[in-house]
Design a protein around this motif. Sequence first.
Motif, PDB file in Angstrom:
ATOM      1  N   LYS A  26       0.855  -1.185   0.000  1.00 19.83           N
ATOM      2  CA  LYS A  26       0.000   0.000   0.000  1.00 19.83           C
ATOM      3  C   LYS A  26       0.893   1.238   0.000  1.00 19.83           C
ATOM      4  O   LYS A  26       1.526   1.553   1.001  1.00 19.83           O
ATOM      5  N   LEU A  27       0.947   1.934  -1.139  1.00 18.80           N
ATOM      6  CA  LEU A  27       1.772   3.131  -1.269  1.00 18.80           C
ATOM      7  C   LEU A  27       0.914   4.317  -1.690  1.00 18.80           C
ATOM      8  O   LEU A  27      -0.106   4.138  -2.356  1.00 18.80           O
ATOM      9  N   ASP A  28       1.352   5.541  -1.309  1.00 19.29           N
ATOM     10  CA  ASP A  28       0.638   6.734  -1.742  1.00 19.29           C
ATOM     11  C   ASP A  28       1.189   7.202  -3.088  1.00 19.29           C
ATOM     12  O   ASP A  28       2.022   6.524  -3.708  1.00 19.29           O
ATOM     13  N   ALA A  29       0.761   8.375  -3.558  1.00 23.00           N
ATOM     14  CA  ALA A  29       1.165   8.877  -4.873  1.00 23.00           C
ATOM     15  C   ALA A  29       2.656   9.185  -4.946  1.00 23.00           C
ATOM     16  O   ALA A  29       3.250   9.201  -6.029  1.00 23.00           O
ATOM     17  N   HIS A  30       3.299   9.420  -3.795  1.00 18.74           N
ATOM     18  CA  HIS A  30       4.728   9.739  -3.753  1.00 18.74           C
ATOM     19  C   HIS A  30       5.605   8.498  -3.554  1.00 18.74           C
ATOM     20  O   HIS A  30       6.811   8.631  -3.351  1.00 18.74           O
ATOM     21  N   GLY A  31       5.003   7.319  -3.546  1.00 23.79           N
ATOM     22  CA  GLY A  31       5.760   6.086  -3.371  1.00 23.79           C
ATOM     23  C   GLY A  31       6.133   5.808  -1.925  1.00 23.79           C
ATOM     24  O   GLY A  31       7.092   5.099  -1.655  1.00 23.79           O
ATOM     25  N   VAL A  48       7.210   5.924   5.345  1.00 21.08           N
ATOM     26  CA  VAL A  48       8.424   5.174   5.037  1.00 21.08           C
ATOM     27  C   VAL A  48       8.632   5.221   3.532  1.00 21.08           C
ATOM     28  O   VAL A  48       7.706   4.951   2.761  1.00 21.08           O
ATOM     29  N   LYS A  49       9.868   5.580   3.108  1.00 21.05           N
ATOM     30  CA  LYS A  49      10.211   5.584   1.684  1.00 21.05           C
ATOM     31  C   LYS A  49      11.648   5.109   1.527  1.00 21.05           C
ATOM     32  O   LYS A  49      12.435   5.192   2.479  1.00 21.05           O
ATOM     33  N   PRO A  50      12.032   4.597   0.364  1.00 19.51           N
ATOM     34  CA  PRO A  50      13.409   4.151   0.164  1.00 19.51           C
ATOM     35  C   PRO A  50      14.370   5.315   0.345  1.00 19.51           C
ATOM     36  O   PRO A  50      14.083   6.433  -0.068  1.00 19.51           O
ATOM     37  N   GLY A  51      15.510   5.041   0.983  1.00 23.05           N
ATOM     38  CA  GLY A  51      16.473   6.110   1.219  1.00 23.05           C
ATOM     39  C   GLY A  51      17.738   5.589   1.860  1.00 23.05           C
ATOM     40  O   GLY A  51      18.148   4.448   1.654  1.00 23.05           O
TER      41      GLY A  51
END
Length: 157
Positions: A26-31, A48-51
Motif C-alpha cells: 500500500k503506497l501513496d502517490a509519492h511512493g 516510510v520511503k526508500p532512502g
Amino acid sequence: MAELQSLDQLKGAVSAAVEAPVHVQKLDAHGRAYATGKRKDAIARVWVKPGTGKITVNGKDYTAYFARPVLQMILRQPILLTNRDGQYDIVATVTGGGLSGQAGALRHGISKALTHYEPELRGILKKEGFITRDSRVVERKKYGRAKARRSFQFSKR
C-alpha cells in the motif's frame, strides 16, 4: 452447494473456504507507505520511503528528539529486526503523551508502515508483537479517591 457424503469431503470443503488473507503493498502517490502508531496517549504518523536510513521525528533527527538511548533503541527495533537498517528514510510526526509513549507509538507506526511497504515482513514483526497495539492506558481518577485507586491519607483526629 452439493451435499457432503464423508468427512474427507468436509475437510476439503473447509480448507478451500478458509484461505489466509493476501497482504498487498500500500503506497501513496509519492511512493511512500503510511501508517499510524499508537501507545498510551501518544499518536505517531509515519511515512516510510526508500532512502539512506535517515529517521526524522517532528522535524528533528531522532537522536535529538529522543535523547535517552533506551528510547532510540525502542524505535529502531523493527528496522534492526527486519535487517532494513539504512534502506528506508522515515519521517514521523508524534503528538500527545510523554517521551516513552511516543517512542512506543513510533515503533508501532514504523512496524505497520514497513508491512505496508513490504508485506512479507509482517510475519517477523507480528511474531515479536510490534504490529499489535499496546492497549494499556491510564485508568481514570475516581470520585472520593486521591488517584485512580489510592485513598486519601487516613487521620484518626
